[in-house]
Design a protein around this motif. Structure first.
Motif, PDB file in Angstrom:
ATOM      1  N   ARG A  32       0.787  -1.208  -0.100  1.00 22.54           N
ATOM      2  CA  ARG A  32       0.120   0.059   0.042  1.00 22.54           C
ATOM      3  C   ARG A  32       0.785   1.182   0.101  1.00 22.54           C
ATOM      4  N   VAL A  33       2.055   1.135   0.326  1.00 17.95           N
ATOM      5  CA  VAL A  33       2.834   2.377   0.303  1.00 17.95           C
ATOM      6  C   VAL A  33       4.135   2.122  -1.064  1.00 17.95           C
ATOM      7  N   PRO A  34       3.770   2.322  -2.208  1.00 24.70           N
ATOM      8  CA  PRO A  34       4.753   2.032  -3.175  1.00 24.70           C
ATOM      9  C   PRO A  34       5.996   2.815  -2.996  1.00 24.70           C
ATOM     10  N   GLY A  35       7.073   2.281  -3.553  1.00 29.80           N
ATOM     11  CA  GLY A  35       8.351   3.144  -3.794  1.00 29.80           C
ATOM     12  C   GLY A  35       9.106   3.289  -2.380  1.00 29.80           C
ATOM     13  N   VAL A  36       8.656   2.493  -1.314  1.00 26.35           N
ATOM     14  CA  VAL A  36       9.541   2.668  -0.302  1.00 26.35           C
ATOM     15  C   VAL A  36      10.756   1.801  -0.647  1.00 26.35           C
ATOM     16  N   GLY A  37      10.929   0.654  -0.972  1.00 31.46           N
ATOM     17  CA  GLY A  37      12.073  -0.068  -1.344  1.00 31.46           C
ATOM     18  C   GLY A  37      12.868  -0.875  -0.059  1.00 31.46           C
ATOM     19  N   PHE A  38      12.014  -1.657   0.441  1.00 29.59           N
ATOM     20  CA  PHE A  38      12.389  -2.348   1.623  1.00 29.59           C
ATOM     21  C   PHE A  38      13.153  -3.807   1.263  1.00 29.59           C
ATOM     22  N   PRO A  39      14.380  -4.129   1.895  1.00 29.85           N
ATOM     23  CA  PRO A  39      14.925  -5.425   1.256  1.00 29.85           C
ATOM     24  C   PRO A  39      13.943  -6.494   1.584  1.00 29.85           C
ATOM     25  N   GLU A  40      14.018  -7.704   0.603  1.00 30.54           N
ATOM     26  CA  GLU A  40      13.249  -8.820   0.802  1.00 30.54           C
ATOM     27  C   GLU A  40      13.414  -9.531   2.227  1.00 30.54           C
ATOM     28  N   ASP A  41      12.137 -10.239   2.727  1.00 29.99           N
ATOM     29  CA  ASP A  41      12.255 -10.688   4.030  1.00 29.99           C
ATOM     30  C   ASP A  41      13.366 -11.668   4.348  1.00 29.99           C
ATOM     31  N   LYS A  42      13.722 -12.429   3.295  1.00 30.51           N
ATOM     32  CA  LYS A  42      14.836 -13.438   3.417  1.00 30.51           C
ATOM     33  C   LYS A  42      16.138 -12.956   3.725  1.00 30.51           C
ATOM     34  N   GLU A  43      16.223 -11.344   3.204  1.00 32.10           N
ATOM     35  CA  GLU A  43      17.631 -10.946   3.441  1.00 32.10           C
ATOM     36  C   GLU A  43      17.640 -10.366   4.915  1.00 32.10           C
ATOM     37  N   MET A  44      16.642 -10.396   5.713  1.00 36.20           N
ATOM     38  CA  MET A  44      16.681 -10.046   6.974  1.00 36.20           C
ATOM     39  C   MET A  44      16.562 -10.866   7.992  1.00 36.20           C
ATOM     40  N   VAL A  45      17.264 -10.860   9.368  1.00 38.68           N
ATOM     41  CA  VAL A  45      17.206 -11.619  10.347  1.00 38.68           C
ATOM     42  C   VAL A  45      16.330 -11.214  11.303  1.00 38.68           C
ATOM     43  N   ARG A  46      15.931 -12.120  12.283  1.00 40.74           N
ATOM     44  CA  ARG A  46      15.234 -11.577  13.243  1.00 40.74           C
ATOM     45  C   ARG A  46      15.793 -10.645  14.153  1.00 40.74           C
ATOM     46  N   GLY A  47      14.845  -9.641  14.254  1.00 37.91           N
ATOM     47  CA  GLY A  47      15.346  -8.380  15.247  1.00 37.91           C
ATOM     48  C   GLY A  47      16.049  -7.055  14.319  1.00 37.91           C
TER      49      GLY A  47
END
Length: 166
Positions: free
Chosen positions: A77-92
């Motif tokens: 719903r918020v285009p253009g933010v550009g977060f990394p993919e979930d698999k690239e992030m670890v818990r925390g």
């Protein structure tokens, strides 16, 4: 709408589909604007709401009335933010981005925090700081681990649950 103690101050009951004249914030955003009409403007009230109501446009509209906002949002719903993919992030882990600038130039931050799954936040008054350490259970290792928790997560969890009690 409740206070931080869970006391109900305003409510709107669903009575069926409604027409929405403001396409920027949608029907759900219009509900939030109607609920806050009873509050005096420019008194720095902090509003917390979930992803059903969230949009940068709503936060902008509330900011122009002097209300501070913190909400979860759906990443699509918020285009253009550009977060990394979930698999690239670890818990925390946390990623902070500036959301698309609004018309009133409200400083809206978008935060992605990884817990068991990714949680996305929008806020115009709190960001990553201050960070604290919290306990989370690791299902694979069957132990509790300390993970970093951002200020936006702590603030949201502290106040959002009051409406759920009501």
């Amino acid at each position: 709408m409740t206070t931080s103690d869970g006391i109900i101050h305003n409510a709107e009951f669903y009575t069926g589909a409604e027409q929405n004249n403001d396409l920027n914030i949608g029907v759900a955003g219009s509900v939030v604007l109607r609920l806050v009409e009873i509050l005096p403007e420019h008194r720095n009230f902090r509003l917390f709401f979930d992803n059903c109501f969230a949009s940068v446009e709503l936060i902008d509209r509330l900011h122009s009335k002097g209300f501070l906002s913190l909400c979860t949002f759906r990443n699509n719903r918020v285009p253009g933010v550009g977060f990394p993919e979930d698999k690239e992030m670890v818990r925390g882990s946390t990623c902070v981005k500036s959301a698309i600038m609004s018309q009133s130039k409200a400083p809206v931050l978008a935060v992605k925090w990884m817990d068991n799954r990714a949680v996305h936040f929008l806020s115009d008054f709190v960001g990553k700081s201050p960070t604290t350490m919290i306990k989370r259970y690791d299902r694979k290792l069957h132990v509790y681990k300390q993970v970093e928790c951002t200020g936006v997560v702590k603030e949201y969890n502290k106040f959002k649950g009051r409406i759920d009690l009501a």
